[in-house]
Write a protein that holds these residues in place. Structure first.
Motif, PDB file in Angstrom:
ATOM      1  N   GLU A   9       0.876  -1.190   0.000  1.00 17.83           N
ATOM      2  CA  GLU A   9       0.000   0.000   0.000  1.00 17.83           C
ATOM      3  C   GLU A   9       0.902   1.225   0.000  1.00 17.83           C
ATOM      4  OE1 GLU A   9      -3.582   0.833   0.166  1.00 17.83           O
ATOM      5  OE2 GLU A   9      -2.348   2.589  -0.273  1.00 17.83           O
ATOM      6  N   ASP A  10       0.675   2.108  -0.976  1.00 18.34           N
ATOM      7  CA  ASP A  10       1.557   3.275  -1.079  1.00 18.34           C
ATOM      8  C   ASP A  10       1.125   4.449  -0.200  1.00 18.34           C
ATOM      9  OD1 ASP A  10      -0.598   3.332  -2.959  1.00 18.34           O
ATOM     10  OD2 ASP A  10       0.284   5.149  -3.792  1.00 18.34           O
ATOM     11  N   GLU A  11      -0.130   4.435   0.275  1.00 17.65           N
ATOM     12  CA  GLU A  11      -0.525   5.500   1.211  1.00 17.65           C
ATOM     13  C   GLU A  11       0.038   5.108   2.574  1.00 17.65           C
ATOM     14  OE1 GLU A  11      -4.885   6.214   0.999  1.00 17.65           O
ATOM     15  OE2 GLU A  11      -4.632   5.248  -0.957  1.00 17.65           O
ATOM     16  N   ASP A  53      -2.763  -3.393  -2.868  1.00 15.60           N
ATOM     17  CA  ASP A  53      -3.439  -2.223  -3.425  1.00 15.60           C
ATOM     18  C   ASP A  53      -3.315  -2.265  -4.951  1.00 15.60           C
ATOM     19  OD1 ASP A  53      -4.705   0.250  -3.511  1.00 15.60           O
ATOM     20  OD2 ASP A  53      -2.822   1.354  -3.353  1.00 15.60           O
ATOM     21  N   MET A  55      -3.834   0.509  -7.170  1.00 18.44           N
ATOM     22  CA  MET A  55      -3.171   1.711  -7.665  1.00 18.44           C
ATOM     23  C   MET A  55      -1.867   1.924  -6.905  1.00 18.44           C
ATOM     24  SD  MET A  55      -5.253   2.899  -9.961  1.00 18.44           S
ATOM     25  CE  MET A  55      -5.157   4.677 -10.184  1.00 18.44           C
ATOM     26  N   LYS A 102     -12.031   0.320  -1.213  1.00 20.93           N
ATOM     27  CA  LYS A 102     -11.778   1.408  -0.268  1.00 20.93           C
ATOM     28  C   LYS A 102     -12.867   2.465  -0.399  1.00 20.93           C
ATOM     29  CE  LYS A 102      -6.756   1.317  -0.808  1.00 20.93           C
ATOM     30  NZ  LYS A 102      -5.665   2.154  -1.314  1.00 20.93           N
TER      31      LYS A 102
HETATM   32 CA    CA Z   1      -2.716   3.417  -3.848  1.00 24.03          CA
END
Ligand code: CA
Length: 232
Positions: A9-11, A53, A55, A102
Motif C-alpha cells: 500500500e503506497d498510502e 493495493d 493503484m 476502499k
Molecule cells: Ca494506492
C-alpha cells in the motif's frame, strides 16, 4: 506459528494503520510501498496472504498479481479504490481470492483475511492422498500447486486460474461430493454474487481439457448434489 501477511500500500498512513491492526490480531506483517519491491518480496519470501493495493507506483497491483501468479499461489486480496466491476473481474481472473473496495471497515477486511487464509488451509490439510505437500494425483494426472502446473502423463494441461482452483479443490477432497455452493465459495470467494451455474461452466471446461482429451471419467456429476473426484 504466526501467519505472515504482506501489506502492499503506497498510502503510508493506511499502510501503517493496516500494519498495526494486523499485528494486533496476531499476524506477522511486512509492508511495501511500491509494486516493484512488493513483487520482489512476494517472490523471495513466503506469506500466508498478500493485501495488494491496485493503484501503486512503479508496478500496479494487477501487474504485480499477474507476475506473482507465474511463480506462486499465495492468496491475494486486492484493495481497490475504484468500485469498478471490470477491476474486480480482472482481479479475480488474474488469481486474486477476494477484493475489498476502499474505504473499507477494518472488521470487514479482517473477516475476509481470516476466510482467505482458512480456505487455503483445509485444502492443504485434507489431502491424505498427496504424495508430497501441494501435489495431488489421479491416475496419470498430477496437479502441483507449488508450481501451479497440471500434467497428464507428463503432458502439460493448460488451465485458467479458476479451473485450476476448482480441480485442486476436488482433488484435495477426493471421494467427497462437493456442492455447487461449496465449489463456488472456494473458487469465486464467499461473497460472489453471480450465477451458481458458473460452476457447471468451469466443470465443462475442465472436462473438455482433461476427461475428453484423455478419454477418462475423472470428474463425476452427482445429480442434484454436485461434483466429486473418486479415488481410482
Ligand atoms: Ca494506492
Amino acid at each position: 506459528m504466526r501467519e505472515r501477511i504482506l501489506v502492499v500500500e503506497d498510502e503510508e498512513k493506511l499502510a501503517r494503520f493496516l500494519e498495526l491492526e494486523l499485528q494486533h490480531e496476531g499476524y506477522e506483517v511486512e509492508k511495501r510501498l511500491d509494486g516493484r519491491r512488493a513483487l520482489e518480496t512476494a517472490l523471495a519470501e513466503d506469506f500466508d496472504l498478500i493485501l495488494l493495493d491496485v493503484m501503486l507506483p512503479g508496478l500496479n497491483g494487477m501487474e504485480v498479481l499477474r507476475r506473482l501468479r507465474q511463480e506462486k499461489t499465495t492468496p491475494v486480496i486486492l484493495l481497490t479504490a475504484r468500485d469498478s466491476v471490470m477491476d474486480k473481474v480482472a482481479g479475480l481472473d488474474a488469481g486474486a481470492v477476494d477484493y475489498v473496495t476502499k474505504p473499507f471497515a477494518i472488521e470487514e477486511l479482517l473477516a475476509r483475511i481470516r476466510v482467505s487464509i482458512k480456505l487455503r488451509r483445509p485444502a492443504a490439510a485434507a489431502a491424505p492422498a498427496a504424495s508430497s505437500e501441494g501435489v495431488w494425483t489421479w491416475g496419470s494426472l498430477v496437479l502441483d500447486e507449488n508450481r501451479r502446473r497440471v500434467t497428464y502423463a507428463g503432458e502439460t494441461v493448460s488451465l485458467t486460474n479458476r479451473e485450476f482452483l476448482m480441480l485442486k479443490t476436488l482433488l484435495a477432497n477426493k471421494d467427497l461430493v462437493l456442492s455447487r455452493d461449496t465449489l463456488l465459495e472456494k473458487v469465486c470467494g464467499y461473497d460472489y454474487m453471480g450465477e451458481t451455474n458458473i460452476v457447471d461452466v468451469y466443470i465443462r471446461h475442465i472436462r473438455a481439457k482433461i476427461d475428453d482429451v484423455y478419454g477418462i471419467k475423472m470428474l463425476q456429476t452427482v445429480r442434484g448434489v454436485g461434483y466429486v473426484i473418486r479415488s481410482e
